[in-house]
Design an enzyme around this catalytic site. Structure first.
Site, mmCIF file in Angstrom:
data_model
loop_
_atom_site.group_PDB
_atom_site.id
_atom_site.type_symbol
_atom_site.label_atom_id
_atom_site.label_comp_id
_atom_site.label_asym_id
_atom_site.label_seq_id
_atom_site.Cartn_x
_atom_site.Cartn_y
_atom_site.Cartn_z
ATOM 1 N N ARG A 127 1.393 -1.112 -0.057
ATOM 2 C CA ARG A 127 0.036 -0.021 0.078
ATOM 3 C C ARG A 127 1.021 0.896 0.185
ATOM 4 N NH1 ARG A 127 -5.290 -1.578 1.399
ATOM 5 N NH2 ARG A 127 -5.431 -3.292 2.519
ATOM 6 N N ARG A 184 -2.753 -8.835 11.586
ATOM 7 C CA ARG A 184 -1.982 -8.256 10.527
ATOM 8 C C ARG A 184 -0.663 -6.617 11.133
ATOM 9 N NH1 ARG A 184 -6.059 -6.250 5.907
ATOM 10 N NH2 ARG A 184 -4.214 -5.808 4.867
ATOM 11 N N ASP A 221 -14.505 2.458 -0.960
ATOM 12 C CA ASP A 221 -15.036 1.911 -0.191
ATOM 13 C C ASP A 221 -16.412 2.510 0.545
ATOM 14 O OD1 ASP A 221 -13.584 -0.356 0.491
ATOM 15 O OD2 ASP A 221 -12.783 -0.330 2.466
#
Length: 438
Positions: free
Chosen positions: A72, A150, A279
């Protein structure tokens, strides 16, 4: 912020217009990545193969991978670099608290009382977007009962344990993704130059939040990870994976709660001067491997609709262009969201007997209708036909002049997360509906 994700091919086709960005993307991509699949306890099931070899093994075109794993922060930097090359200014550290519009313009107001106005405002501020107030209210989120641990950290951390360093190493000079698939849970690790990532999808423990800022200790993960397995007879997670987690530096592990949301049929404000993308219009489960891709497709589609609309009718065409964009995107995104539920089921409840016969059963579905799509060309070929059908009141899935960018043969049937959750609780597979989803 953030770690690894899957960048679908359909979200990269517009790079053809920007050779400098294309070059940077190729440089940061893991195009030669290997994949290796284990049972959650560490038993090797599918040996390490390049993505191209894995595609060939399951009968797909090795020269056309459906996407690539990415980091990312590197992709964010790539987009910023391209915008700066074009002279597009950015204002950072501005917190938008509200959106407004009238018939001819729209704007935002920040927490410091500043106002910014434009012909159109694109809300790309994710789940919980303040734009919901003007678009039509927040879509209810339901806890999936799932979360993801994560983490990402420098590879030098592995030097503390030679056994971990040897196991979680690159494949020569190439990155490698290792998957650990268990009953009711799954894990992924990534090794690339200078960086280690790991992710575990698990039952919620009560210590999670829907935030990139919410961290937990490695001790908390190790105490709970075996509890996430849904089979009481299942062996524990692989000891080598536990050792990797134990090495993870403090304040590094994000425990991100996963929510399910129904398809949101309205993405724009009453005057269509504020439009949502990404999103805040359609959230995805991480297991879909599709959320970031669909967000980028949104951007390309909206830009293309605005381009054609303004060419036809000037700035007065902005509302129609926005409505056409939503019309061309809604069914595709609703189908991609539903596919995410099916992929979650596929990864969390792997049937290893079926995998031995068909290795595709050990990986998410990435059907051709997803990755072969070109959102720019789709708009160019269908914009005016879309306007005509929209003005005539014809529903998109009933318009014979517009080819589907969703599963061929699919007919829209409203669905909701309550039905899906009820079926999953009863052991009923996700019903994707009509059409060819493969």
């Amino acid at each position: 912020m953030g770690d690894m994700y899957f960048m679908g091919l359909s979200g990269t086709k517009f790079f053809k217009h920007w050779p400098a960005m294309r070059s940077e993307y190729d440089e940061i991509s893991m195009q030669t990545c290997y994949l290796e699949t284990f049972k959650h306890d560490g038993e090797l099931m599918i040996p390490a193969m390049r993505v191209s070899e894995r595609l060939r093994a399951v009968g797909l075109d090795p020269n056309t991978p459906p996407g690539a794993f990415q980091m990312r922060p590197l992709v964010y930097k790539m987009f910023i670099n391209q915008a700066q090359r074009l002279g597009i200014p950015f204002l950072f550290n501005k917190r938008v608290m509200g959106y407004f519009e009238d018939k001819n313009k729209a704007g935002v107001e920040t927490d410091e009382g500043e106002k910014f106005e434009a012909d159109i405002v694109i809300a790309a501020d994710g789940i919980g977007s303040k734009s919901q107030a003007i678009v039509g209210g927040k879509v209810r989120a339901a806890s999936s009962g799932r979360a993801m641990w994560r983490a990402v950290f420098p590879v030098e951390v592995l030097d503390k344990d030679p056994e971990v360093r040897e196991f979680f190493s690159m494949k020569g000079e190439d990155p490698i993704v290792r998957t650990f698939l268990g009953p009711g849970a799954y894990g992924l690790t990534l090794n690339r130059e200078g960086t280690v990532c790991w992710i575990i999808n698990h039952d919620a423990t009560g210590t999670e939040a829907e935030s990139w800022h919410h961290t937990v200790s490695s001790e908390s993960v190790l105490q709970n990870m075996d509890k996430s397995l849904t089979s009481p007879t299942a062996p524990e997670w692989a000891p080598i994976l536990k050792k990797l987690i134990a090495l993870t530096p403090p304040d590094t592990i994000v425990n991100f709660e996963l929510f399910w949301r129904n398809p949101q049929p309205k993405w724009h404000s009453p005057s269509a001067r504020v439009v949502q993308i990404g999103d805040c219009a359609h959230s995805f489960l991480p297991s879909s491997g599709n959320g970031a891709t669909q967000a980028i497709e949104d951007a390309v589609s909206l830009a293309s609709c605005l381009e054609l609309g303004v060419k036809l009718d000037g700035k007065g065409a902005v509302p129609d262009a926005v409505k056409a964009h939503v019309r061309l995107r809604f069914l595709r995104c609703a189908c991609a969201q539903k596919l995410g539920f099916s992929n979650a089921e596929r990864l969390q409840d792997t049937d290893w007997n079926k995998v031995k016969l068909d290795p595709k059963k050990a990986q998410p579905k990435h059907p051709k209708w997803v990755w072969a799509h070109d959102p720019e060309e789709y708009v160019y070929g269908n914009y005016e036909k879309c306007l005509k059908g929209m003005r005539a009141g014809v529903s998109l899935d009933q318009d014979p002049n517009i080819p589907p960018n969703y599963p061929p043969g699919y007919k829209w049937e409203p669905w909701n997360i309550d039905e899906i959750m009820r079926d999953l609780d009863q052991g009923i597979p996700v019903d994707l509906g009509s059409g060819d989803w493969d």
